[in-house]
Motif scaffolding. Sequence first.
Motif, PDB file in Angstrom:
ATOM      1  N   SER A 160      23.539   6.412 -38.115  1.00  0.00           N
ATOM      2  CA  SER A 160      24.377   7.441 -38.731  1.00  0.00           C
ATOM      3  C   SER A 160      25.011   8.265 -37.611  1.00  0.00           C
ATOM      4  CB  SER A 160      23.534   8.329 -39.640  1.00  0.00           C
ATOM      5  OG  SER A 160      22.998   7.580 -40.691  1.00  0.00           O
ATOM      6  N   SER A 189      28.201  -3.148 -43.689  1.00  0.00           N
ATOM      7  CA  SER A 189      26.810  -3.591 -43.776  1.00  0.00           C
ATOM      8  C   SER A 189      25.853  -2.426 -43.559  1.00  0.00           C
ATOM      9  CB  SER A 189      26.548  -4.682 -42.745  1.00  0.00           C
ATOM     10  OG  SER A 189      27.430  -5.756 -42.952  1.00  0.00           O
ATOM     11  N   GLN A 190      24.608  -2.647 -43.922  1.00  0.00           N
ATOM     12  CA  GLN A 190      23.604  -1.593 -43.811  1.00  0.00           C
ATOM     13  C   GLN A 190      22.938  -1.588 -42.437  1.00  0.00           C
ATOM     14  OE1 GLN A 190      20.918  -2.124 -47.077  1.00  0.00           O
ATOM     15  NE2 GLN A 190      22.450  -1.553 -48.591  1.00  0.00           N
ATOM     16  N   ASN A 191      22.146  -0.561 -42.203  1.00  0.00           N
ATOM     17  CA  ASN A 191      21.313  -0.367 -41.010  1.00  0.00           C
ATOM     18  C   ASN A 191      22.096   0.027 -39.760  1.00  0.00           C
ATOM     19  OD1 ASN A 191      18.971  -0.931 -42.471  1.00  0.00           O
ATOM     20  ND2 ASN A 191      19.198  -3.111 -42.108  1.00  0.00           N
ATOM     21  N   THR A 193      29.440   7.029 -40.205  1.00  0.00           N
ATOM     22  CA  THR A 193      28.783   5.860 -40.774  1.00  0.00           C
ATOM     23  C   THR A 193      27.374   6.276 -41.159  1.00  0.00           C
ATOM     24  OG1 THR A 193      27.978   5.127 -38.614  1.00  0.00           O
ATOM     25  CG2 THR A 193      30.085   4.228 -39.350  1.00  0.00           C
ATOM     26  N   SER A 194      26.811   5.596 -42.152  1.00  0.00           N
ATOM     27  CA  SER A 194      25.439   5.914 -42.562  1.00  0.00           C
ATOM     28  C   SER A 194      24.640   4.631 -42.687  1.00  0.00           C
ATOM     29  CB  SER A 194      25.440   6.686 -43.881  1.00  0.00           C
ATOM     30  OG  SER A 194      25.947   5.878 -44.905  1.00  0.00           O
ATOM     31  N   ALA A 195      23.334   4.779 -42.744  1.00  0.00           N
ATOM     32  CA  ALA A 195      22.435   3.622 -42.768  1.00  0.00           C
ATOM     33  C   ALA A 195      22.609   2.766 -44.018  1.00  0.00           C
ATOM     34  CB  ALA A 195      20.989   4.081 -42.653  1.00  0.00           C
ATOM     35  N   ASP A 196      23.109   3.343 -45.114  1.00  0.00           N
ATOM     36  CA  ASP A 196      23.283   2.555 -46.332  1.00  0.00           C
ATOM     37  C   ASP A 196      24.627   1.838 -46.390  1.00  0.00           C
ATOM     38  OD1 ASP A 196      25.051   4.605 -46.887  1.00  0.00           O
ATOM     39  OD2 ASP A 196      24.158   5.136 -48.815  1.00  0.00           O
ATOM     40  N   GLY A 197      25.448   1.973 -45.361  1.00  0.00           N
ATOM     41  CA  GLY A 197      26.717   1.262 -45.288  1.00  0.00           C
ATOM     42  C   GLY A 197      27.900   2.041 -45.808  1.00  0.00           C
ATOM     43  N   SER A 198      27.675   3.250 -46.297  1.00  0.00           N
ATOM     44  CA  SER A 198      28.799   4.036 -46.790  1.00  0.00           C
ATOM     45  C   SER A 198      29.491   4.737 -45.619  1.00  0.00           C
ATOM     46  CB  SER A 198      28.330   5.050 -47.835  1.00  0.00           C
ATOM     47  OG  SER A 198      27.388   5.939 -47.272  1.00  0.00           O
ATOM     48  N   LYS A 222      32.837  -0.200 -47.992  1.00  0.00           N
ATOM     49  CA  LYS A 222      31.471  -0.225 -47.489  1.00  0.00           C
ATOM     50  C   LYS A 222      31.361  -1.252 -46.380  1.00  0.00           C
ATOM     51  CE  LYS A 222      26.870   0.087 -49.298  1.00  0.00           C
ATOM     52  NZ  LYS A 222      26.063   0.346 -50.437  1.00  0.00           N
TER      53      LYS A 222
END
Length: 132
Positions: free
Chosen positions: A95, A90-92, A72-77, A88
Amino acid sequence: MKNRPQQRAFTSVEIMIVVVIIGLLATFAIPTFKKIRSQSTFSMMRNDARQLGAGAQQYFLETGAIAISFTTSADGSLGSPMDEYVTKISQNYASVSETITEDGIFFLSHSGYNNGDPVYFTNEGALASVEP
């Protein structure tokens, strides 16, 4: 000579009373706002967990695998192969590399909930009662 209309102004006591009232309202409003925001973030995490669990189940059905690893990454990808099943989230989120097993428990860690501590979910997106 013309009489000028008398100008009204607020006294310092009236201004101090208004400031005290605003302070009291803020004292009650800020903790309530934080609680509502935290509950909202948790609801979003549960929804993302349901999506990840459903994507993992679809992967298990299509491939016959018993586990799926992804990031997982902070931008939601999401990393491969999960990105084929869930576009995708959600964000935040932190990672991290994550593994979901067919009958296991996985975690999500969001900066806006519980100081970023991990929250454990089942594959169905329900809150897990114990950590793995």
